[in-house]
Design a protein around this motif. Structure first.
Motif, PDB file in Angstrom:
ATOM      1  N   LYS A 212       7.030  -3.798   7.597  1.00 53.51           N
ATOM      2  CA  LYS A 212       6.646  -2.909   6.603  1.00 53.51           C
ATOM      3  C   LYS A 212       7.118  -1.322   7.253  1.00 53.51           C
ATOM      4  CE  LYS A 212       3.157  -0.844   3.681  1.00 53.51           C
ATOM      5  NZ  LYS A 212       1.815  -1.195   3.302  1.00 53.51           N
ATOM      6  N   TYR A 213       6.843  -1.439   8.561  1.00 55.49           N
ATOM      7  CA  TYR A 213       7.248  -0.071   9.083  1.00 55.49           C
ATOM      8  C   TYR A 213       8.351   0.058  10.028  1.00 55.49           C
ATOM      9  CZ  TYR A 213       2.373   0.692   7.247  1.00 55.49           C
ATOM     10  OH  TYR A 213       1.313   0.722   6.391  1.00 55.49           O
ATOM     11  N   SER A 214       8.775  -0.941  10.802  1.00 56.42           N
ATOM     12  CA  SER A 214       9.953  -0.750  11.625  1.00 56.42           C
ATOM     13  C   SER A 214      11.291  -0.675  10.978  1.00 56.42           C
ATOM     14  CB  SER A 214       9.534  -1.812  12.718  1.00 56.42           C
ATOM     15  OG  SER A 214      10.849  -1.569  13.577  1.00 56.42           O
ATOM     16  N   ARG A 215      11.663   0.489  11.059  1.00 58.99           N
ATOM     17  CA  ARG A 215      13.138   0.488  10.142  1.00 58.99           C
ATOM     18  C   ARG A 215      14.061   0.074  11.379  1.00 58.99           C
ATOM     19  NH1 ARG A 215      13.928   4.806   6.721  1.00 58.99           N
ATOM     20  NH2 ARG A 215      16.259   4.166   7.017  1.00 58.99           N
ATOM     21  N   ALA A 216      13.714   0.257  12.850  1.00 59.21           N
ATOM     22  CA  ALA A 216      14.544  -0.281  13.874  1.00 59.21           C
ATOM     23  C   ALA A 216      15.038  -1.796  13.617  1.00 59.21           C
ATOM     24  CB  ALA A 216      14.157   0.099  15.254  1.00 59.21           C
ATOM     25  N   TYR A 217      13.513  -2.412  13.264  1.00 56.98           N
ATOM     26  CA  TYR A 217      13.802  -3.840  13.409  1.00 56.98           C
ATOM     27  C   TYR A 217      14.532  -4.384  12.018  1.00 56.98           C
ATOM     28  CZ  TYR A 217      12.298  -8.700  11.855  1.00 56.98           C
ATOM     29  OH  TYR A 217      12.221 -10.148  11.618  1.00 56.98           O
ATOM     30  N   GLN A 218      14.320  -3.579  10.665  1.00 59.89           N
ATOM     31  CA  GLN A 218      14.984  -3.768   9.514  1.00 59.89           C
ATOM     32  C   GLN A 218      16.436  -3.672   9.992  1.00 59.89           C
ATOM     33  OE1 GLN A 218      13.293  -1.360   6.952  1.00 59.89           O
ATOM     34  NE2 GLN A 218      11.277  -2.342   6.981  1.00 59.89           N
ATOM     35  N   ARG A 219      17.135  -2.553  10.651  1.00 58.75           N
ATOM     36  CA  ARG A 219      18.367  -2.277  10.880  1.00 58.75           C
ATOM     37  C   ARG A 219      19.078  -3.411  11.700  1.00 58.75           C
ATOM     38  NH1 ARG A 219      16.566   3.102  11.044  1.00 58.75           N
ATOM     39  NH2 ARG A 219      16.315   3.110  13.279  1.00 58.75           N
ATOM     40  N   ALA A 220      18.313  -3.828  12.590  1.00 57.13           N
ATOM     41  CA  ALA A 220      18.793  -5.027  13.529  1.00 57.13           C
ATOM     42  C   ALA A 220      18.907  -6.154  12.879  1.00 57.13           C
ATOM     43  CB  ALA A 220      17.969  -4.950  14.793  1.00 57.13           C
ATOM     44  N   VAL A 221      18.098  -6.541  11.632  1.00 57.62           N
ATOM     45  CA  VAL A 221      18.366  -7.663  11.010  1.00 57.62           C
ATOM     46  C   VAL A 221      19.609  -7.525   9.980  1.00 57.62           C
ATOM     47  CG1 VAL A 221      17.273  -9.054   9.062  1.00 57.62           C
ATOM     48  CG2 VAL A 221      15.841  -8.167  11.166  1.00 57.62           C
ATOM     49  N   GLU A 222      19.696  -6.256   9.370  1.00 53.24           N
ATOM     50  CA  GLU A 222      20.753  -5.951   8.630  1.00 53.24           C
ATOM     51  C   GLU A 222      21.984  -6.190   9.185  1.00 53.24           C
ATOM     52  OE1 GLU A 222      19.789  -2.170   6.913  1.00 53.24           O
ATOM     53  OE2 GLU A 222      18.060  -3.021   5.807  1.00 53.24           O
ATOM     54  N   THR A 223      22.250  -5.629  10.253  1.00 52.64           N
ATOM     55  CA  THR A 223      23.180  -5.667  11.231  1.00 52.64           C
ATOM     56  C   THR A 223      23.616  -6.959  12.036  1.00 52.64           C
ATOM     57  OG1 THR A 223      22.312  -4.602  12.876  1.00 52.64           O
ATOM     58  CG2 THR A 223      23.408  -3.176  11.490  1.00 52.64           C
ATOM     59  N   GLY A 224      22.593  -7.917  12.109  1.00 55.24           N
ATOM     60  CA  GLY A 224      22.898  -8.941  12.678  1.00 55.24           C
ATOM     61  C   GLY A 224      22.774  -8.862  14.105  1.00 55.24           C
ATOM     62  N   ARG A 225      22.231  -7.831  14.659  1.00 55.80           N
ATOM     63  CA  ARG A 225      22.328  -7.413  16.019  1.00 55.80           C
ATOM     64  C   ARG A 225      20.954  -8.334  16.612  1.00 55.80           C
ATOM     65  NH1 ARG A 225      22.708  -2.293  14.900  1.00 55.80           N
ATOM     66  NH2 ARG A 225      20.535  -1.727  16.021  1.00 55.80           N
ATOM     67  N   GLU A 226      19.925  -8.333  15.806  1.00 52.38           N
ATOM     68  CA  GLU A 226      18.436  -8.834  16.219  1.00 52.38           C
ATOM     69  C   GLU A 226      18.408  -8.387  17.938  1.00 52.38           C
ATOM     70  OE1 GLU A 226      18.171 -12.890  15.649  1.00 52.38           O
ATOM     71  OE2 GLU A 226      18.375 -12.630  13.497  1.00 52.38           O
ATOM     72  N   ASP A 227      18.370  -7.142  18.279  1.00 54.49           N
ATOM     73  CA  ASP A 227      18.156  -6.527  19.551  1.00 54.49           C
ATOM     74  C   ASP A 227      17.130  -5.303  19.476  1.00 54.49           C
ATOM     75  OD1 ASP A 227      19.474  -4.571  17.914  1.00 54.49           O
ATOM     76  OD2 ASP A 227      21.018  -4.200  19.512  1.00 54.49           O
ATOM     77  N   SER A 228      16.390  -5.468  18.501  1.00 57.70           N
ATOM     78  CA  SER A 228      15.313  -4.529  18.451  1.00 57.70           C
ATOM     79  C   SER A 228      14.150  -4.861  19.503  1.00 57.70           C
ATOM     80  CB  SER A 228      14.611  -4.161  17.048  1.00 57.70           C
ATOM     81  OG  SER A 228      13.963  -5.480  16.721  1.00 57.70           O
ATOM     82  N   PHE A 229      13.117  -4.146  20.012  1.00 59.86           N
ATOM     83  CA  PHE A 229      12.147  -4.537  20.896  1.00 59.86           C
ATOM     84  C   PHE A 229      11.416  -5.922  19.916  1.00 59.86           C
ATOM     85  CE2 PHE A 229      12.524  -0.277  22.814  1.00 59.86           C
ATOM     86  CZ  PHE A 229      13.015  -0.781  23.990  1.00 59.86           C
ATOM     87  N   TRP A 230      11.171  -5.482  18.748  1.00 60.33           N
ATOM     88  CA  TRP A 230      10.286  -6.653  17.914  1.00 60.33           C
ATOM     89  C   TRP A 230      10.948  -7.959  18.200  1.00 60.33           C
ATOM     90  CZ3 TRP A 230       5.634  -6.442  16.541  1.00 60.33           C
ATOM     91  CH2 TRP A 230       4.760  -5.406  16.012  1.00 60.33           C
ATOM     92  N   HIS A 231      12.445  -8.091  18.400  1.00 62.75           N
ATOM     93  CA  HIS A 231      13.145  -9.157  18.347  1.00 62.75           C
ATOM     94  C   HIS A 231      13.154  -9.710  20.100  1.00 62.75           C
ATOM     95  CE1 HIS A 231      15.387  -8.133  14.749  1.00 62.75           C
ATOM     96  NE2 HIS A 231      15.351  -9.646  14.783  1.00 62.75           N
ATOM     97  N   THR A 232      13.011  -8.863  20.895  1.00 56.15           N
ATOM     98  CA  THR A 232      13.262  -9.015  22.418  1.00 56.15           C
ATOM     99  C   THR A 232      11.968  -9.208  23.002  1.00 56.15           C
ATOM    100  OG1 THR A 232      13.466  -6.604  23.026  1.00 56.15           O
ATOM    101  CG2 THR A 232      15.534  -8.007  22.633  1.00 56.15           C
ATOM    102  N   ASP A 233      11.017  -8.562  22.456  1.00 52.80           N
ATOM    103  CA  ASP A 233       9.617  -8.627  23.100  1.00 52.80           C
ATOM    104  C   ASP A 233       8.556  -8.354  22.039  1.00 52.80           C
ATOM    105  OD1 ASP A 233       7.620  -8.909  24.929  1.00 52.80           O
ATOM    106  OD2 ASP A 233       8.498  -7.394  26.489  1.00 52.80           O
ATOM    107  N   PHE A 234       8.361  -9.495  21.160  1.00 57.51           N
ATOM    108  CA  PHE A 234       7.455  -9.652  20.194  1.00 57.51           C
ATOM    109  C   PHE A 234       5.986  -8.956  20.529  1.00 57.51           C
ATOM    110  CE2 PHE A 234       4.171 -11.327  17.499  1.00 57.51           C
ATOM    111  CZ  PHE A 234       4.616 -10.787  16.159  1.00 57.51           C
ATOM    112  N   TRP A 235       5.400  -9.568  21.644  1.00 53.02           N
ATOM    113  CA  TRP A 235       4.088  -9.477  22.041  1.00 53.02           C
ATOM    114  C   TRP A 235       3.731  -8.102  22.618  1.00 53.02           C
ATOM    115  CZ3 TRP A 235       0.268 -11.567  19.605  1.00 53.02           C
ATOM    116  CH2 TRP A 235       0.389 -12.793  18.833  1.00 53.02           C
TER     117      TRP A 235
END
Length: 331
Positions: A212-235
């Motif tokens: 809902k709130y992480s635009r960085a996560y959404q941008r990483a998903v949209e661009t296929g990078r999957e390199d946001s902190f939510w991707h690399t270190d969820f906990w």
């Protein structure tokens, strides 16, 4: 920092769309025009960025609190420059100035400088939020923990603190066999001995915050990078989310409110310097808040008692006069 430089940084950083590419090595004016060429390899690019950034060392040092040594701060910034290659120079300066305003050294402990598309951003870690809570003068201790399968954990919100929950980790189980956390929790001890309301964050809660709130996560998903902190270190992000929720249930401060705003600006891809506290402004705000608290406290003091005449002396006089009249009557 001069108002003119601040305006240029804001304009240049705000004018860089997320995902766009800007040449490295430019200052705030050059970043707007995009006139400085990139160096031919990574090492030279980093050196060019460092040379450019040294122009603003005086401005950066003035943003730092007195207890933070400028040399250590700038050394940590230089160590992060390779990860910021390709970011617009204006966004690098914006992120560095914002980080300096809070006195966080960007070495990964309290804060990091990282890349989001072509933007450099300052990200406070959960330890940065804990430090800001301690700086408020109201919080004496903060705990943030994970509960793993096999741990003993009970939570009864209807019971009074501190008997409302209990966590006993299963320390006999090796870390490799503990698995993923079930959820995170956080609470704070306040000056005076009270304990805050605990915050409990499940994986589902963390995913909802992320989506809902992480635009960085959404941008990483949209661009296929999957390199946001939510991707690399969820906990790690879940733990930080628990702390951010805790901020909302403990007494706050101007620094904490500013840190939340800067963190939100990073997620949204907005310039961060607008949200960071200026040292002079922060001092004035702190002084105003102290004055406001003193004024509130004065309302709790019972009003001074008005002077009254001593009743004992007056009563004695009446008694003496009455006694003399009685003696005359008997005579």
């Amino acid at each position: 920092m001069s108002t003119d430089l601040l305006a240029r940084v804001r304009a240049a950083a705000a004018g860089t769309p997320s995902g766009a590419s800007r040449p490295a090595g430019a200052d705030a004016d050059e970043a707007s025009a995009g006139t400085v060429p990139t160096a031919p390899n990574n090492a030279e690019t980093v050196d060019a960025l460092h040379t450019w950034l040294t122009r603003y060392e005086g401005h950066i040092a003035r943003r730092l609190p007195t207890h933070v040594e400028a040399g250590a701060f700038l050394a940590a910034v230089r160590d992060r420059l390779p990860a910021l290659e390709g970011c617009s120079p204006a966004s690098i300066l914006d992120a560095v100035l914002a980080c300096a305003s809070f006195g966080f050294v960007p070495d990964g402990r309290e804060a990091v400088l990282t890349r989001d598309g072509s933007l450099a951003v300052f990200i406070p870690t959960y330890r940065g939020f804990v430090k800001a809570m301690h700086n408020s003068g109201v919080v004496t201790s903060v705990r943030v923990e994970f509960v793993y399968p096999g741990d003993e954990f009970t939570y009864e919100p209807t019971r009074p603190a501190p008997d409302d929950f209990r966590h006993v980790p299963n320390l006999d189980l090796p870390k490799a066999k503990r698995g993923e956390p079930k959820f995170a929790y956080a609470f704070a001890w306040l000056r005076g001995g009270d304990r805050s309301q605990p915050v409990i964050l499940s994986r589902e809660d963390a995913e909802e915050i992320r989506d809902k709130y992480s635009r960085a996560y959404q941008r990483a998903v949209e661009t296929g990078r999957e390199d946001s902190f939510w991707h690399t270190d969820f906990w790690a992000m879940a733990r930080k989310s628990a702390i951010r929720r805790l901020v909302k249930v403990v007494p706050t401060s101007a620094e904490l409110r500013a840190l939340e705003a800067v963190d939100d600006a990073a997620e949204a891809g907005r310039p961060q310097i607008d949200q960071a506290p200026d040292p002079e402004v922060a001092a004035l705000v702190a002084e105003a808040e102290r004055a406001a608290k003193a004024a509130e406290g004065s309302q709790d003091v019972p009003p001074a008692r008005l002077p009254v005449k001593a009743k004992g002396r007056r009563s004695k006089g009446k008694k003496q006069r009455g006694g003399r009249r009685g003696a005359r009557g008997r005579a």
